[in-house]
Design an enzyme around this catalytic site. Structure first.
Site, mmCIF file in Angstrom:
data_model
loop_
_atom_site.group_PDB
_atom_site.id
_atom_site.type_symbol
_atom_site.label_atom_id
_atom_site.label_comp_id
_atom_site.label_asym_id
_atom_site.label_seq_id
_atom_site.Cartn_x
_atom_site.Cartn_y
_atom_site.Cartn_z
ATOM 1 N N VAL A 165 -6.764 -12.385 0.092
ATOM 2 C CA VAL A 165 -6.537 -11.320 -1.021
ATOM 3 C C VAL A 165 -5.732 -10.367 -2.042
ATOM 4 C CG1 VAL A 165 -7.461 -9.153 -1.596
ATOM 5 C CG2 VAL A 165 -8.576 -10.004 0.121
ATOM 6 N N GLN A 172 -8.989 -2.200 -0.332
ATOM 7 C CA GLN A 172 -10.530 -1.717 -0.939
ATOM 8 C C GLN A 172 -11.810 -3.104 -0.552
ATOM 9 O OE1 GLN A 172 -10.336 -1.423 -4.830
ATOM 10 N NE2 GLN A 172 -8.033 -3.065 -5.375
ATOM 11 N N ASN A 202 0.738 -10.708 12.828
ATOM 12 C CA ASN A 202 -0.260 -10.225 11.912
ATOM 13 C C ASN A 202 -0.679 -8.915 12.330
ATOM 14 O OD1 ASN A 202 -1.393 -9.961 9.054
ATOM 15 N ND2 ASN A 202 -1.531 -11.778 9.400
ATOM 16 N N TYR A 209 -9.687 -7.371 11.845
ATOM 17 C CA TYR A 209 -10.550 -8.638 12.361
ATOM 18 C C TYR A 209 -11.602 -7.635 14.108
ATOM 19 C CZ TYR A 209 -8.685 -13.003 10.139
ATOM 20 O OH TYR A 209 -7.971 -13.303 9.144
HETATM 21 C C1 COA Z 1 -5.379 -8.703 6.084
HETATM 22 C C2 COA Z 1 -5.814 -9.144 4.196
HETATM 23 C C3 COA Z 1 -6.241 -10.128 4.142
HETATM 24 C C4 COA Z 1 -6.510 -7.394 4.717
HETATM 25 O O1 COA Z 1 -7.302 -7.560 2.805
HETATM 26 P P1 COA Z 1 -7.958 -6.296 2.594
HETATM 27 O O2 COA Z 1 -9.123 -6.701 1.260
HETATM 28 O O3 COA Z 1 -7.178 -5.609 1.850
HETATM 29 O O4 COA Z 1 -8.440 -5.922 4.171
HETATM 30 P P2 COA Z 1 -9.666 -4.793 3.939
HETATM 31 O O5 COA Z 1 -9.472 -3.708 2.380
HETATM 32 O O6 COA Z 1 -10.822 -5.399 3.825
HETATM 33 O O7 COA Z 1 -9.394 -3.739 4.704
HETATM 34 C C5 COA Z 1 -10.212 -3.585 5.935
HETATM 35 C C6 COA Z 1 -9.554 -2.669 6.958
HETATM 36 O O8 COA Z 1 -8.499 -3.726 7.776
HETATM 37 C C7 COA Z 1 -7.719 -2.856 7.973
HETATM 38 N N1 COA Z 1 -6.138 -2.656 7.910
HETATM 39 C C8 COA Z 1 -6.054 -3.984 6.272
HETATM 40 N N2 COA Z 1 -5.020 -4.193 6.320
HETATM 41 C C9 COA Z 1 -3.686 -3.001 6.877
HETATM 42 C C10 COA Z 1 -2.769 -3.133 6.875
HETATM 43 N N3 COA Z 1 -2.185 -3.547 5.736
HETATM 44 N N4 COA Z 1 -2.594 -2.326 7.200
HETATM 45 C C11 COA Z 1 -2.857 -2.412 8.420
HETATM 46 N N5 COA Z 1 -4.334 -1.988 8.451
HETATM 47 C C12 COA Z 1 -4.999 -2.892 7.897
HETATM 48 C C13 COA Z 1 -7.660 -1.740 8.471
HETATM 49 O O9 COA Z 1 -8.062 -1.375 9.232
HETATM 50 C C14 COA Z 1 -8.546 -1.121 6.673
HETATM 51 O O10 COA Z 1 -9.826 -0.581 7.200
HETATM 52 P P3 COA Z 1 -9.456 0.492 6.504
HETATM 53 O O11 COA Z 1 -8.762 0.110 4.886
HETATM 54 O O12 COA Z 1 -10.416 1.610 6.103
HETATM 55 O O13 COA Z 1 -7.976 1.200 6.860
HETATM 56 C C15 COA Z 1 -4.568 -8.966 3.501
HETATM 57 O O14 COA Z 1 -3.721 -8.145 4.152
HETATM 58 C C16 COA Z 1 -3.635 -10.268 2.412
HETATM 59 O O15 COA Z 1 -4.473 -11.107 1.981
HETATM 60 N N6 COA Z 1 -2.822 -10.571 3.554
HETATM 61 C C17 COA Z 1 -1.674 -11.447 3.904
HETATM 62 C C18 COA Z 1 -2.520 -12.910 4.368
HETATM 63 C C19 COA Z 1 -2.680 -12.557 5.672
HETATM 64 O O16 COA Z 1 -2.473 -12.219 6.421
HETATM 65 N N7 COA Z 1 -4.126 -13.584 6.024
HETATM 66 C C20 COA Z 1 -4.777 -13.133 7.048
HETATM 67 C C21 COA Z 1 -4.698 -14.633 7.962
HETATM 68 S S1 COA Z 1 -5.675 -14.458 9.188
#
Ligand code: COA
Length: 236
Positions: A165, A172, A202, A209
């Site tokens: 993302v 969001q 991570n 997940y």
């Molecule tokens: C991990 C990633 C995909 C999360 O995307 P996102 O759109 O921000 O996630 P969401 O807003 O849907 O988050 C849903 C839940 O996930 C968890 N979460 C997401 N980001 C988090 C963070 N930085 N730290 C802790 N928990 C987190 C939380 O429980 C969150 O719920 P909440 O916001 O109500 O607390 C994003 O940070 C990213 O692109 N990271 C780099 C690439 C990566 O690590 N990809 C995964 C490969 S397996």
């Protein structure tokens, strides 16, 4: 070509812009998941594949800003990713893959161009289990006599990869919604469960997940421990 140059080039071609917007109108009728100001759906335009590839490159290099070669590595990475995405969109025997994107919705006053509004992406594949395999990558010995019938119910699984993302759009619910959309996509195509690999460091992704209902596969191979990865499984 850099992302900004690419946008500039497209913006200077009014006919191409119009064509893009018409295609964008067409995708409104596709299977999608609507949440707030975003929509998750399958990527269809070359420009969407290209921005998804860029997003992946930017994420891959986001913690390496001190590397003076980062820009050229990113460019190479994005080109390779784009080519892989294009190849992947051609269905292979017994396997189907799709690039899912989340795009920002248009509002009445501002007609967003699709390629500028991709804020999240992942790949979802539906694959057949190999004979005797109970999770992806499990080492199994094939029996001497075996059937190659792939029509057994739920003998397919979904696999999610390359979730990312845009930094500016995180927290969001974009990843959560894209994952729900992709799970439905895989299950409606015959997958009995959905897998994903995640690095043990991570924590953000693991929390994400876990919230959705993925569980660690206890039996996963020693190779995964060596690679510091977990294999997670979601069962609908
Ligand atoms: C991990 C990633 C995909 C999360 O995307 P996102 O759109 O921000 O996630 P969401 O807003 O849907 O988050 C849903 C839940 O996930 C968890 N979460 C997401 N980001 C988090 C963070 N930085 N730290 C802790 N928990 C987190 C939380 O429980 C969150 O719920 P909440 O916001 O109500 O607390 C994003 O940070 C990213 O692109 N990271 C780099 C690439 C990566 O690590 N990809 C995964 C490969 S397996």
């Amino acid at each position: 070509m850099k992302k900004q140059e690419f946008h500039k080039q497209i913006a200077s071609q009014p006919r191409r812009l119009l064509q893009l917007q018409q295609q964008a109108d067409h995708v409104q009728n596709m299977k999608h998941r609507d949440f707030g100001q975003f929509v998750a759906r399958e990527a269809v335009l070359d420009e969407e594949y290209w921005t998804a590839a860029w997003l992946r490159a930017e994420t891959h290099w986001e913690n390496r800003t001190d590397d003076r070669f980062a820009d050229s590595y990113k460019k190479k990475f994005a080109e390779q990713e784009f080519n892989a995405l294009k190849r992947q969109s051609e269905t292979k025997l017994g396997q189907k893959s799709a690039c899912i994107v989340t795009v920002k919705k248009e509002n009445a006053n501002e007609r967003h161009i699709v390629l500028k509004s991709v804020v999240g992406t992942l790949d979802v594949s539906i694959c057949p289990f190999l004979l005797g395999e109970t999770f992806p990558g499990e080492k199994v010995k094939a029996p001497i006599f075996h059937s190659t019938d792939r029509k057994e119910p739920k003998s397919q699984y979904g696999y999610i990869a390359n979730l990312c993302v845009a930094k500016s759009a995180r927290r969001q619910g974009i990843a959560r919604n894209m994952l729900h959309f992709s799970i439905d996509f895989a299950v409606s195509d015959g997958a009995g469960q959905v897998y994903v690999h995640v690095h043990r460091n991570n924590i953000a992704a693991q929390e994400l997940y876990e919230k959705i209902g993925f569980k660690v596969v206890e039996l996963a191979s020693p190779q995964l421990s060596r690679d510091k990865m977990y294999l997670l499984c979601y069962r609908p």
